[in-house]
Write an enzyme that holds these catalytic residues in place. Sequence first.
Site, PDB file in Angstrom:
ATOM      1  N   HIS A 454     -18.091  25.243 -41.956  1.00 42.46           N
ATOM      2  CA  HIS A 454     -18.078  24.577 -40.886  1.00 42.46           C
ATOM      3  C   HIS A 454     -18.066  25.506 -39.735  1.00 42.46           C
ATOM      4  CE1 HIS A 454     -14.784  23.603 -37.692  1.00 42.46           C
ATOM      5  NE2 HIS A 454     -15.194  22.408 -37.929  1.00 42.46           N
ATOM      6  N   ARG A 560     -25.660  29.121   0.006  1.00 49.54           N
ATOM      7  CA  ARG A 560     -24.536  28.838   0.467  1.00 49.54           C
ATOM      8  C   ARG A 560     -24.180  30.065   1.432  1.00 49.54           C
ATOM      9  NH1 ARG A 560     -22.992  26.614  -4.965  1.00 49.54           N
ATOM     10  NH2 ARG A 560     -21.916  24.674  -4.427  1.00 49.54           N
ATOM     11  N   THR A 767     -23.016  16.914  -4.455  1.00 47.23           N
ATOM     12  CA  THR A 767     -22.238  15.886  -5.540  1.00 47.23           C
ATOM     13  C   THR A 767     -21.016  16.587  -5.705  1.00 47.23           C
ATOM     14  OG1 THR A 767     -23.423  16.759  -6.991  1.00 47.23           O
ATOM     15  CG2 THR A 767     -23.990  14.366  -6.470  1.00 47.23           C
ATOM     16  N   CYS A 831     -27.620  19.225  -5.177  1.00 52.92           N
ATOM     17  CA  CYS A 831     -27.511  20.723  -5.180  1.00 52.92           C
ATOM     18  C   CYS A 831     -25.924  20.735  -5.623  1.00 52.92           C
ATOM     19  CB  CYS A 831     -27.678  21.530  -4.010  1.00 52.92           C
ATOM     20  SG  CYS A 831     -26.818  20.883  -2.414  1.00 52.92           S
TER      21      CYS A 831
HETATM   22  C1  PEP Z   1     -21.316  20.095  -2.917  1.00 53.39           C
HETATM   23  O1  PEP Z   1     -20.298  19.987  -2.279  1.00 53.39           O
HETATM   24  O2  PEP Z   1     -21.841  19.624  -3.948  1.00 53.39           O
HETATM   25  C2  PEP Z   1     -22.138  21.330  -2.423  1.00 53.39           C
HETATM   26  C3  PEP Z   1     -23.217  21.836  -3.172  1.00 53.39           C
HETATM   27  O3  PEP Z   1     -21.303  22.202  -1.602  1.00 53.39           O
HETATM   28  P1  PEP Z   1     -20.444  23.144  -1.975  1.00 53.39           P
HETATM   29  O4  PEP Z   1     -20.066  22.988  -3.243  1.00 53.39           O
HETATM   30  O5  PEP Z   1     -20.456  24.578  -1.418  1.00 53.39           O
HETATM   31  O6  PEP Z   1     -19.153  22.290  -1.246  1.00 53.39           O
END
Ligand code: PEP
Length: 876
Positions: A454, A560, A767, A831
């Site tokens: 397992h 960022r 997203t 992104c």
């Molecule tokens: C997002 O909001 O998906 C994004 C890439 O920006 P952050 O994560 O920096 O808010």
Amino acid sequence: MAKWVYLFTEGDATMRNLLGGKGANLAEMTNIGLPVPQGFTITTEACTQYYEDGREINDEIQGQINEYIEKMEEITGKKFGDKENPLLVSVRSGARASMPGMMDTILNLGLNETVVETIAAKSGNPRWAWDCYRRFIQMYSDVVMEVGKKYFEELIDEMKAKKGVSQDVDLTAEDLKELASQFKAEYKEKIGEDFPDDPKKQLMGAIKAVFRSWDNPRANVYRRDNDIPYSWGTAVNVQSMAFGNMGDDCGTGVAFTRDPATGEKKLMGEFLTNAQGEDVVAGVRTPMPIAQMEEKFPEAFEQFKQVCKTLEDHYRDMQDMEFTVENKKLYMLQTRNGKRTAQAALKIACDLVDEGMRTEEEAVAMIDPRNLDTLLHPQFDAAALKAATPMGKALGASPGAACGKIVFTAEDAKAWAERGEKVVLVRLETSPEDIEGMKSAQGILTVRGGMTSHAAVVARGMGTCCVSGCGDIVMDEENKKFTLAGKEFHEGDAISLDGSTGNIYDGIIPTVDATIAGEFGRIMAWADKYRTMGVRTNADTPSDAKKARELGAEGIGLCRTEHMFFEGNRIDAFREMICSDTVEEREAALDKILPYQQGDFEQLFEAMEGNPVTIRFLDPPLHEFVPQTEEDIKKLADAQGKSVETIKAIIESLKEFNPMMGHRGCRLTVTYPEIAVMQTKAVIRAALAVQAKHADWTIVPEIMIPLVGEEKELKYVKKIVVKTADEEIKAAGSDMKYEVGTMIEIPRAALLADEIAKEAEFFCFGTNDLTQMTFGFSRDDAGKFLDAYYDAKIFENDPFAKLDQNGVGKLMDMAVKLGKGQRPELHCGICGEHGGDPSSVEFCHRIGLDYVSCSPFRVPIARLAAAQAAIAEKRK
Ligand code: PEP
Ligand code: MG
């Protein structure tokens, strides 16, 4: 009337969705003439129906099962409960996608006292007959009635003590008969009724138990990790038993047509004489290598080798097979495309192409992108490894380098990992209940079990390093300690494991980053040839950017910029900017920040060698950046010539009830345009400087404005950016182009994407925020209640990890259409974290995104997933 049940002779390999993987392959093996004990498959749809009917098997399905029992009796010439020729069956789960060890199995079903006497007399082997019966009672009680194994194990131990023997095999037929009656008494005490004698009643109970096991906690966790939808359900296979435990001319084994750890083309496997399948898989007895089967059963082995070739040629993939030898005769119980390590997956795919069995596209499609993760993670530093002396060695069951602190239980592994510790889980053997702990561990070390135990199978599937079967360990699980090489190890002591060689080291061995070469490089090159979507990276630092470039990133999709202030004392200037009272003060702070930014951007442009670089303007949730400690507050006060009280008052005024929905993103620029001015200068000056050094590159910086929800908002910020950028470019005497685009991360922006596209030259879907705001729950806090959502079957996955295609995805699809409708040359990417998740990448391909952007180590995963999406689309 729907058809809920199929004989093995009625199905084939294409019916996997309906019959599950195991059922479809049993049918296929039957069709191609291999020796398969016959039986039938109850469909996955019957499982779904069972749940729809409130966890009951309805009359129609029961009727068909009974009908098929009769058909099976005809085919096998055996009958349930018969005094002459009784039918005994195994009842096994089998979902569309294999989920090793996650669901339940019952063997030897059909036994009762009369049948035991019959088979005892017929076989002349009463010991075997009673052993089967006591196993069956034990398994049925545990799996079907959920009595728990331990009561029965206690009874076995008592019997062994009474008889003065140490091994189960030393118990006689009489002992086992006595045990069987003790087991039944135990059953009656726990359940309140007699153990069922009627095989049909036993069978219905077992089928129900397998359906029910689709919803057990470990299966739910496994499905979540492996993208297997709950709605699929499991099929149930009822198969005539072949007995590997009838004596020394019997046995059972598990084998792979290629090495599942390395991919090498050679028969690999394990075999146990006088045993049943569960004994091998459970890792309770350490089996012998398959080659030794040749000495014991030359004819069956020869036939088995032929079967292996037939199956590999047929499926054109490495097969993982279970088989039994009953009185020297071979029976095939299962075949499936074998689980394998990432390394083995790459080698096998390349070899199959070289052997002319697969096309390049098929090879690319064969590899599970999530598996690549292991190859991208650190390996032991070669010099340090050479210098280290192993203190023990066992089976290298799943490769990789693991170091961490020893823990002895799955619960501890999980708890320690949650508080940030790296742990190695050391167990006598693992069982499916340990899955969450195994997931939390850097590596797994077991005392018992072979390559197909397992621990080994599950660890390989998860890409977690595993060393198994280290019999030299003297284990004391109860007191959380073990002894190896004369040293006692306790919870929390450091240990290192090499999952390739099986070596075990005392202490921590340093690790180094992985590289793409050999077969990995070949597969990646094929992936790049077939994919149509670009793959960029999210990189905030020059070193991230370099790493991502090595791993094949074709640009930066998100930098960022607020993350560029965590290093050294840069944060001081940033805090001065945040805590400024006047424009002059803020500009003075920005003047200090500008050179940092410009320097970093230059390095990013350098690392990307002329490929696109998207720089997102500041998006700091302010609470993350203000000073917290007295010391930092004092430092800031001194730097700004203000009193500590003034700074505290400013901090107080910056407090927000909901910082994630607060003064972040472009809202900051709307209030403080000078920030956008500074950032534009830094980007453009950096781009100009790097362009000047590399005449052969065409640098087109992409400036990305975050958190936009309204066209006028973007227009306002863009005006500042364009004015500043144009002045800089003009002053430099350059004609450099640049783009200004926006993130789509607020539902309103998606809804009004056509308006936003009037101002934006590109869209990039954020997203993380888009998921947060579409669902209306916080990305920082959702973890606290998501488990309850999984348990209640409201969610199957974390929507922050795997894109919610129905909701968030719908917004994205709409925004792409609206945006491109307004501005055909608009380029669109993603992104958010989902940009590195294979199923989300596939969705992005489908809605026509131009690229995905993900963290550096996920770049190869995204490249492969993007290729698979393109290949799948072509095949449609
Ligand atoms: C997002 O909001 O998906 C994004 C890439 O920006 P952050 O994560 O920096 O808010
Ligand atoms: Mg965001």
